[in-house]
Design an enzyme around this catalytic site. Structure first.
Site, mmCIF file in Angstrom:
data_model
loop_
_atom_site.group_PDB
_atom_site.id
_atom_site.type_symbol
_atom_site.label_atom_id
_atom_site.label_comp_id
_atom_site.label_asym_id
_atom_site.label_seq_id
_atom_site.Cartn_x
_atom_site.Cartn_y
_atom_site.Cartn_z
ATOM 1 C CG ASP A 49 -159.102 -35.655 75.181
ATOM 2 O OD1 ASP A 49 -159.899 -35.059 74.425
ATOM 3 O OD2 ASP A 49 -158.137 -36.329 74.756
ATOM 4 C CB SER A 50 -161.815 -30.557 74.665
ATOM 5 O OG SER A 50 -163.090 -30.933 75.158
ATOM 6 C CG ASP A 88 -162.557 -38.022 75.043
ATOM 7 O OD1 ASP A 88 -162.811 -38.956 74.268
ATOM 8 O OD2 ASP A 88 -162.431 -36.840 74.679
ATOM 9 C CE LYS A 118 -164.808 -38.308 71.985
ATOM 10 N NZ LYS A 118 -163.389 -38.094 71.674
ATOM 11 C CD GLU A 120 -158.438 -38.252 69.932
ATOM 12 O OE1 GLU A 120 -157.343 -38.251 69.329
ATOM 13 O OE2 GLU A 120 -158.867 -37.260 70.560
ATOM 14 C CD GLU A 187 -162.112 -32.945 66.440
ATOM 15 O OE1 GLU A 187 -162.158 -33.870 67.278
ATOM 16 O OE2 GLU A 187 -161.631 -31.820 66.697
HETATM 17 O O1 KIV Z 1 -162.488 -33.806 73.699
HETATM 18 C C1 KIV Z 1 -163.513 -33.450 73.126
HETATM 19 O O2 KIV Z 1 -164.204 -32.498 73.551
HETATM 20 C C2 KIV Z 1 -163.914 -34.185 71.935
HETATM 21 C C3 KIV Z 1 -164.992 -33.584 71.097
HETATM 22 C C4 KIV Z 1 -164.481 -32.373 70.436
HETATM 23 C C5 KIV Z 1 -165.562 -34.550 70.145
HETATM 24 O O3 KIV Z 1 -163.370 -35.193 71.638
#
Ligand code: KIV
Length: 269
Positions: A49-50, A88, A118, A120, A187
């Protein structure tokens, strides 16, 4: 003439089996062309989600909608044939209840064709992780510095600087592993804590800013390529793509202004 069999994707059990073995190579990717390149070298490609910040200029990942993850996830799956693609779950799409998480994660799996999601959170997300895994959705967990909770955490701070905080992080790692996550991202974590967690859980740990003590590493592709304007201190920059793009665009602009452009007859000859 024998036909080449289609390349087989790396599976979730294959990644899980790398615990303590050959380090897991992971990178983010958000679009088909870069994913095609990354696919040749990475075991796991994360559609993180970055992308909200890197691709869409957002200030944080909080505003990323599920639909955006699905669009980019689909592009990355289309561009790859080998790596395990993990997408994510964005903020607000899974925290409310296991049932809501299942509904949204199932949508991500169906509409992108990815191999896992994924999310969090440690102990607090364990029930949800178990719910998803029991219903056929592989989950990569993400603990330590969790950017979606940055407002609660008071910013982006390395976790575990004070030893008193270690038991909580260790409990998070154990909880997600016991709930059935096949791997866990650590992280922004001090090395001794990342090493302790890696030694304590049976699933691979994938570090980002969490030292070489982990079972694998992940970086944001644009950060390591030298394309991001600012990168966290722990990032080793392997390319100078920002500079290369700037030079190419400046050369192009100069050619256009000088009318130094190939005529149609040259191009289509
Ligand atoms: O969103 C993302 O890119 C991430 C990574 C930094 C692990 O969660």
């Amino acid at each position: 003439m024998s036909k080449q069999p289609p390349a087989r994707r790396i599976t979730v059990p294959q990644v899980a089996a790398r615990k303590g073995g050959e380090p897991i190579v992971s990178l983010t990717s958000y679009h088909a062309h870069t994913a095609r390149i990354v696919d040749r070298f990475a075991d796991v490609i994360l559609v993180g989600d970055s992308l909200g910040m890197v691709m869409h200029g957002m200030d944080s990942t909080i505003g990323v909608p599920l639909e955006l993850m699905i669009i980019h996830g689909r592009a990355v799956v289309r561009g790859t044939s080998r790596a395990l693609v993990v997408v994510d779950m964005p903020f607000g799409s899974y925290e409310e209840s296991p049932a809501v998480a299942f509904r949204n994660a199932a949508r991500v799996m169906k509409e992108t064709g990815c191999g896992a999601v994924k999310l969090e959170g440690g102990e607090r997300m364990a029930e949800t992780i178990r719910f998803l895994v029991e219903r056929g959705i592989p989950v990569m967990a993400h603990i330590g510095l969790t950017p979606q909770s940055s407002h609660v955490m008071g910013g982006f701070r390395t976790q575990g600087r004070d030893e008193e905080s270690w038991p909580a992080h260790e409990a998070d790692a154990r909880a997600v592993a016991e709930a059935g996550a096949f791997a866990v991202v650590l992280e922004g974590m001090v090395e001794p804590l990342a090493a302790r967690i890696t030694g304590q859980v049976k699933i691979p740990t994938i570090g980002i800013g969490a030292s070489a003590a982990c079972d694998g590493q992940i970086l944001v592709l644009e950060d390591m390529l030298g394309l991001s304007p600012r990168v966290p201190k722990f990032v080793r920059v392997y390319g100078a793509l920002g500079e290369a793009i700037e030079k190419a665009v400046a050369d192009y602009a100069a050619d256009v202004k000088a009318r130094r452009f190939p005529g149609e007859d040259e191009v289509y000859r």
